[in-house]
Design an enzyme around this catalytic site. Structure first.
Site, PDB file in Angstrom:
ATOM      1  N   LYS A 187      -9.961  14.061   2.703  1.00  0.00           N
ATOM      2  CA  LYS A 187     -11.098  13.571   1.923  1.00  0.00           C
ATOM      3  C   LYS A 187     -12.036  14.709   1.500  1.00  0.00           C
ATOM      4  O   LYS A 187     -12.752  14.587   0.517  1.00  0.00           O
ATOM      5  CB  LYS A 187     -11.835  12.490   2.703  1.00  0.00           C
ATOM      6  CG  LYS A 187     -10.968  11.234   2.837  1.00  0.00           C
ATOM      7  CD  LYS A 187     -11.673  10.085   3.490  1.00  0.00           C
ATOM      8  CE  LYS A 187     -10.869   8.803   3.386  1.00  0.00           C
ATOM      9  NZ  LYS A 187      -9.696   8.763   4.287  1.00  0.00           N
TER      10      LYS A 187
HETATM   11  C1  LIG Z   1      -8.597   7.987   4.159  1.00  0.00           C
HETATM   12  C2  LIG Z   1      -7.350   8.465   4.826  1.00  0.00           C
HETATM   13  C3  LIG Z   1      -6.071   7.977   4.453  1.00  0.00           C
HETATM   14  C4  LIG Z   1      -5.880   6.888   3.421  1.00  0.00           C
HETATM   15  O1  LIG Z   1      -6.246   7.305   2.139  1.00  0.00           O
HETATM   16  P1  LIG Z   1      -6.362   6.248   0.946  1.00  0.00           P
HETATM   17  O2  LIG Z   1      -6.896   6.997  -0.198  1.00  0.00           O
HETATM   18  O3  LIG Z   1      -7.285   5.173   1.457  1.00  0.00           O
HETATM   19  O4  LIG Z   1      -5.026   5.707   0.692  1.00  0.00           O
HETATM   20  C5  LIG Z   1      -4.959   8.526   5.067  1.00  0.00           C
HETATM   21  N1  LIG Z   1      -5.075   9.473   6.031  1.00  0.00           N
HETATM   22  C6  LIG Z   1      -6.279   9.953   6.420  1.00  0.00           C
HETATM   23  C7  LIG Z   1      -6.334  10.975   7.491  1.00  0.00           C
HETATM   24  C8  LIG Z   1      -7.453   9.474   5.835  1.00  0.00           C
HETATM   25  O5  LIG Z   1      -8.655   9.951   6.228  1.00  0.00           O
END
Ligand SMILES: *Cc1c(COP(=O)(O)O)cnc(C)c1O
Length: 466
Positions: A112
């Site tokens: 993120k």
């Molecule tokens: C947020 C997250 C996901 C999922 O991502 P999306 O965009 O909601 O599909 C997968 N792995 C980790 C470590 C995350 O923080």
């Protein structure tokens, strides 16, 4: 570039306004009015390009009219300088056909950061020189909160109120949020579940008194600029593995369908993608929707990959809009049906269209642990549970033997040390810059999960919009 709501009724916005808006006024999500395309020559020209150069080439068409190329480059340089790895998103080879794309070298150790570090700079740029003041309110089950807080701490014109469920995020995740002591960051532990926190945030956004007094903004994965930033690494990885001459497959551990929708955008922009594998844990609404055409909510089960413990995938609406021919009225009716019945059928065009590019798989705890063990024992790579879900699906996928398969590694293993140790016998250590996390001072307030308590606390501290 102009942005339209998937549901067709909200005002058409430019890039900056769509970025600040989050959700559209008609309940839809913003998408660009057309997908820019890179020619094969333009994609080939990305060979050997740095991450920042690739980012500028891929994102420039989306910000036309709002940012110059140089301004975009400046924001990218600032965002990605904070990553711990010189390559920003290194590719690691596991065996003859499997690769990991490591997206966790940012400040808070989850993918993120790739999008939120850029979003932090974008927010500040939009607000600088105006007397506007933004109040970001969010709910987090862990990774989004820390990434947003790190990206926005100390920025002028923005105040952040982040709700997390008290006692239900890991100690590492909580401390990554609560040890940020910048005066514009406010952590609120809610005496309730993540769903309670999320429901409170939704209610605050819908509250007339709050939303007229404060300029409320969201940083969750429905934000268009976040998706845009994620398109970049599909190009960057594929080009290093032979695109545009060779098509590459990606396996994406997903919950909200954000990360994998960015892969869909890359394909729309001309990147040859052999398959996008949608990898879910046992919270498998997306796998059921893609395999049967029936999109139906279930109950959320807590797993070792908590950032994917989701039963409604917000960004799926963007895919349904695209594959439904961008018919806003039809989509609005379909989503209203889903809201009332908690389930709906994809049209033949949506289901068939998705099948052309996407495959899906549901990975249970054993298969996840098996993939984590395999990566460690066979390739010397310690991976986190989310990445384990992606890799398990990648290894089971039926694809031509000459197609390289890239699994998106979405979190650093040290974020989930217990699950990693159980699966591999190795206890991963935090990177040295976070080594003192457990000695740092924490600051947060604990509040009951009521609208009055939380909105009142925020209203006393937030800065009214100009
Ligand atoms: C947020 C997250 C996901 C999922 O991502 P999306 O965009 O909601 O599909 C997968 N792995 C980790 C470590 C995350 O923080």
């Amino acid at each position: 570039m102009r942005y339209h709501s998937t549901r067709g009724y909200a005002p058409v916005l430019g890039f900056e306004a769509a970025t600040l808006a989050g959700l559209a006024a008609d309940g839809g999500l913003y998408v660009p009015e057309a997908w820019p395309r890179l020619t094969a020559d333009e994609i080939a020209a990305l060979r050997g390009a740095s991450y920042v150069d690739t980012a500028v080439a891929v994102m420039a068409p989306f910000v036309v009219g709002a940012l110059t190329r140089d301004e975009l480059r400046g924001l990218c340089v600032e965002a990605y300088a904070r990553f711990d790895h010189a390559a920003v998103a290194p590719l690691v080879q596991l065996d003859a056909r499997h690769w990991l794309l490591e997206l966790f070298h940012g400040p808070t150790l989850a993918f993120k950061d790739v999008a939120l570090q850029l979003l932090g700079g974008l927010f500040e740029r939009v607000l600088t020189g105006t007397d506007k003041h933004l109040t970001v309110i969010g709910a987090t089950s862990g990774d989004t909160g820390s990434a947003a807080i790190d990206a926005l701490a100390g920025r002028s014109g923005v105040e952040v109120f982040m709700l997390h469920p008290a006692g239900r995020v890991s100690d590492v995740q909580r401390r990554q949020m609560t040890t940020v002591l910048a005066p514009n960051i406010h952590n609120i532990a809610i005496q309730g579940s993540f769903d309670d926190a999320q429901a409170l945030v939704k209610r605050m956004f819908g509250d007339a008194a709050l939303s007229t007094r404060f300029a409320l903004s969201a940083v969750n994965s429905i934000n268009w600029a976040r998706l845009m930033a994620q398109v970049v690494y599909y190009f960057h990885a594929a080009v290093r593995l032979g695109a545009p001459e060779r098509a590459v497959a990606f396996s994406v551990p997903t919950g909200n369908f954000g990360n994998v929708f960015a892969g869909f955008v890359a394909a729309r922009m001309g990147l040859p993608i052999a398959k996008l594998i949608v990898a879910t844990n046992v919270n498998d609404i997306l796998h059921r929707a893609l395999s049967t055409g029936h999109y139906a909510r279930g109950e959320v089960t807590a797993t070792a990959a908590p950032s994917m413990d989701i039963q409604v995938s917000s960004n799926f609406e963007r895919l349904l809009a695209e594959l439904g021919g961008r018919d806003g009225a039809a989509l609005a009716a379909q989503m209203a049906g889903f809201d009332s019945a908690r389930a709906m059928r994809l049209t033949d065009a949506q289901h068939g269209g998705a099948g052309a590019l996407f495959a899906s798989d549901r990975v249970d705890a054993d298969a996840m642990a098996g993939a984590m063990h395999w990566a460690c024992a066979r390739a010397g790579q310690v991976i986190d549970p989310h990445t384990g879900i992606g890799l398990a699906a990648a290894r089971r996928a039926l694809l031509p033997a000459d197609v390289p398969v890239v699994t998106l590694a979405t979190a650093h293993p040290a974020k989930f040390p217990d699950a990693v140790e159980r699966a591999t016998g190795v206890r991963p250590a935090l990177p040295s810059r976070l080594g003192d996390l457990f000695d740092r001072e924490e600051r947060y307030v604990t509040l009951p999960a009521t609208f009055e308590a939380v909105s009142g606390w925020i209203a006393e501290r937030a800065t009214p919009s100009a």
